[in-house]
Design a protein around this motif. Structure first.
Motif, PDB file in Angstrom:
ATOM      1  N   SER A   1      45.027 -38.130  17.607  1.00  0.00           N
ATOM      2  CA  SER A   1      43.788 -38.834  17.942  1.00  0.00           C
ATOM      3  C   SER A   1      42.617 -38.404  17.075  1.00  0.00           C
ATOM      4  N   ASN A   2      42.798 -37.349  16.274  1.00  0.00           N
ATOM      5  CA  ASN A   2      41.717 -36.902  15.396  1.00  0.00           C
ATOM      6  C   ASN A   2      42.312 -36.162  14.192  1.00  0.00           C
ATOM      7  N   GLY A   3      41.433 -35.783  13.279  1.00  0.00           N
ATOM      8  CA  GLY A   3      41.888 -35.161  12.048  1.00  0.00           C
ATOM      9  C   GLY A   3      42.562 -33.820  12.248  1.00  0.00           C
ATOM     10  N   MET A   4      42.037 -33.003  13.150  1.00  0.00           N
ATOM     11  CA  MET A   4      42.618 -31.683  13.378  1.00  0.00           C
ATOM     12  C   MET A   4      44.012 -31.788  13.984  1.00  0.00           C
ATOM     13  N   ASP A   5      44.197 -32.740  14.904  1.00  0.00           N
ATOM     14  CA  ASP A   5      45.532 -32.968  15.467  1.00  0.00           C
ATOM     15  C   ASP A   5      46.507 -33.378  14.363  1.00  0.00           C
ATOM     16  N   LEU A   6      46.048 -34.264  13.488  1.00  0.00           N
ATOM     17  CA  LEU A   6      46.876 -34.717  12.381  1.00  0.00           C
ATOM     18  C   LEU A   6      47.342 -33.537  11.522  1.00  0.00           C
ATOM     19  N   LEU A   7      46.390 -32.707  11.123  1.00  0.00           N
ATOM     20  CA  LEU A   7      46.716 -31.570  10.255  1.00  0.00           C
ATOM     21  C   LEU A   7      47.638 -30.577  10.959  1.00  0.00           C
ATOM     22  N   SER A   8      47.436 -30.415  12.257  1.00  0.00           N
ATOM     23  CA  SER A   8      48.286 -29.501  13.022  1.00  0.00           C
ATOM     24  C   SER A   8      49.723 -30.008  13.094  1.00  0.00           C
ATOM     25  N   ILE A   9      49.882 -31.315  13.308  1.00  0.00           N
ATOM     26  CA  ILE A   9      51.225 -31.891  13.391  1.00  0.00           C
ATOM     27  C   ILE A   9      51.948 -31.761  12.054  1.00  0.00           C
ATOM     28  N   ILE A  10      51.222 -32.007  10.966  1.00  0.00           N
ATOM     29  CA  ILE A  10      51.827 -31.894   9.635  1.00  0.00           C
ATOM     30  C   ILE A  10      52.271 -30.468   9.346  1.00  0.00           C
ATOM     31  N   GLU A  11      51.542 -29.494   9.877  1.00  0.00           N
ATOM     32  CA  GLU A  11      51.939 -28.090   9.703  1.00  0.00           C
ATOM     33  C   GLU A  11      53.233 -27.781  10.436  1.00  0.00           C
ATOM     34  N   ASP A  12      53.454 -28.460  11.577  1.00  0.00           N
ATOM     35  CA  ASP A  12      54.578 -28.122  12.446  1.00  0.00           C
ATOM     36  C   ASP A  12      55.858 -28.884  12.140  1.00  0.00           C
ATOM     37  N   GLN A  13      55.757 -30.064  11.529  1.00  0.00           N
ATOM     38  CA  GLN A  13      56.956 -30.864  11.302  1.00  0.00           C
ATOM     39  C   GLN A  13      56.777 -31.766  10.086  1.00  0.00           C
ATOM     40  N   PRO A  14      57.879 -32.180   9.466  1.00  0.00           N
ATOM     41  CA  PRO A  14      57.776 -33.048   8.291  1.00  0.00           C
ATOM     42  C   PRO A  14      57.300 -34.446   8.663  1.00  0.00           C
ATOM     43  N   VAL A  15      56.385 -34.969   7.874  1.00  0.00           N
ATOM     44  CA  VAL A  15      55.841 -36.320   8.063  1.00  0.00           C
ATOM     45  C   VAL A  15      55.898 -37.029   6.715  1.00  0.00           C
ATOM     46  N   ASP A  16      56.423 -38.250   6.709  1.00  0.00           N
ATOM     47  CA  ASP A  16      56.500 -39.025   5.472  1.00  0.00           C
ATOM     48  C   ASP A  16      55.307 -39.951   5.289  1.00  0.00           C
ATOM     49  N   LEU A  17      54.846 -40.563   6.396  1.00  0.00           N
ATOM     50  CA  LEU A  17      53.834 -41.610   6.297  1.00  0.00           C
ATOM     51  C   LEU A  17      52.839 -41.506   7.442  1.00  0.00           C
ATOM     52  N   LEU A  18      51.560 -41.685   7.104  1.00  0.00           N
ATOM     53  CA  LEU A  18      50.485 -41.768   8.098  1.00  0.00           C
ATOM     54  C   LEU A  18      50.013 -43.212   8.201  1.00  0.00           C
ATOM     55  N   LEU A  19      49.953 -43.736   9.417  1.00  0.00           N
ATOM     56  CA  LEU A  19      49.243 -44.993   9.675  1.00  0.00           C
ATOM     57  C   LEU A  19      47.908 -44.576  10.258  1.00  0.00           C
ATOM     58  N   MET A  20      46.864 -44.545   9.425  1.00  0.00           N
ATOM     59  CA  MET A  20      45.670 -43.759   9.740  1.00  0.00           C
ATOM     60  C   MET A  20      44.384 -44.574   9.770  1.00  0.00           C
ATOM     61  N   ASP A  21      43.708 -44.498  10.901  1.00  0.00           N
ATOM     62  CA  ASP A  21      42.330 -44.979  10.978  1.00  0.00           C
ATOM     63  C   ASP A  21      41.458 -44.023  10.167  1.00  0.00           C
TER      64      ASP A  21
END
Length: 225
Positions: free
Chosen positions: A36-56
């Motif tokens: 729901s926000n930038g910090m959550d996004l960065l935290s998730i990327i630190e914890d698991q692999p992400v290929d694509l962001l659908l990002m507001d």
């Protein structure tokens, strides 16, 4: 190709749910969560692999462009499709400079959403399959641009979603086909197929050759350049 691990990033829970459902209706993608926000996004990327962001871009705690800058600074191997109400040229061009695969204006139609995700899926599939680039055509296909970024201006009698079917077909086939063969494969009328083939030919995406059918006039066959 493994499913494309996709994170939906939006401070509006309702829109995030809509984008999740749109994503899950397409083959080749897997939804791995919502930030729901930038910090959550960065935290998730630190914890698991992400290929694509659908990002507001308007995330409350930070701007989406700042998120892209951080990802590029850290050399994160993650791509992004920006989905935003911000229609200023400055924001759009900056997002593309920072490596956004595409930029969609809210509210995004399902057809436009599908077009972008299918183009991204094709780009990732080719990137996974090709080790050594054999020619300029392959380099052109590897350029991370949406289908809408090429072949920008369509005649009024053509639809982008249908055009993408033709692009998909010729990306996956190297041989030449007649208009009737393409029409049969795509389950379209021959007259419809001919309109799209003529457009792709005039756009320089396809080339044409002739083949004697033994029945008089030679048959035209289309293939990707």
């Amino acid at each position: 190709m493994d499913p494309i691990r996709t994170l939906v990033v939006d401070d509006d829970a309702t829109l995030a749910t809509i984008h999740r459902h749109l994503l899950e209706s397409l083959e080749g993608f897997v939804w791995i969560g919502w930030a729901s926000n930038g910090m959550d996004l960065l935290s998730i990327i630190e914890d698991q692999p992400v290929d694509l962001l659908l990002m507001d871009l308007r995330l409350g705690d930070m701007h989406g462009l700042d998120v892209l800058r951080l990802l590029r600074k850290d050399s994160r191997a993650v791509d992004a499709v920006c989905i935003s109400v911000d229609h200023t040229t400055e924001t759009i061009t900056e997002a593309l400079r920072l490596g956004a695969f595409d930029y969609l204006l809210k509210p995004v139609s399902y057809e436009r959403f599908q077009e972008t995700l299918r183009a991204y899926r094709n780009y990732r599939r080719l990137a996974d399959e090709v080790d050594d680039v054999p020619d300029q055509a392959t380099i052109d296909a590897l350029r991370p641009l949406s289908a809408a970024s090429s072949l920008v201006f369509l005649p009024k009698n053509l639809q982008r979603a249908t055009l993408e079917l033709f692009l998909d077909f010729f990306r996956s086939h190297t041989e030449a086909f007649s208009a009737q063969e393409v029409a049969t494969h795509l389950r379209l009328a021959r007259t419809t197929a001919s309109r799209y083939l003529d457009f792709l030919l005039s756009s320089g995406y396809l080339e044409v050759s002739s083949c004697s059918s033994g029945l008089g006039r030679p048959s035209l066959r289309f293939s990707r350049k």
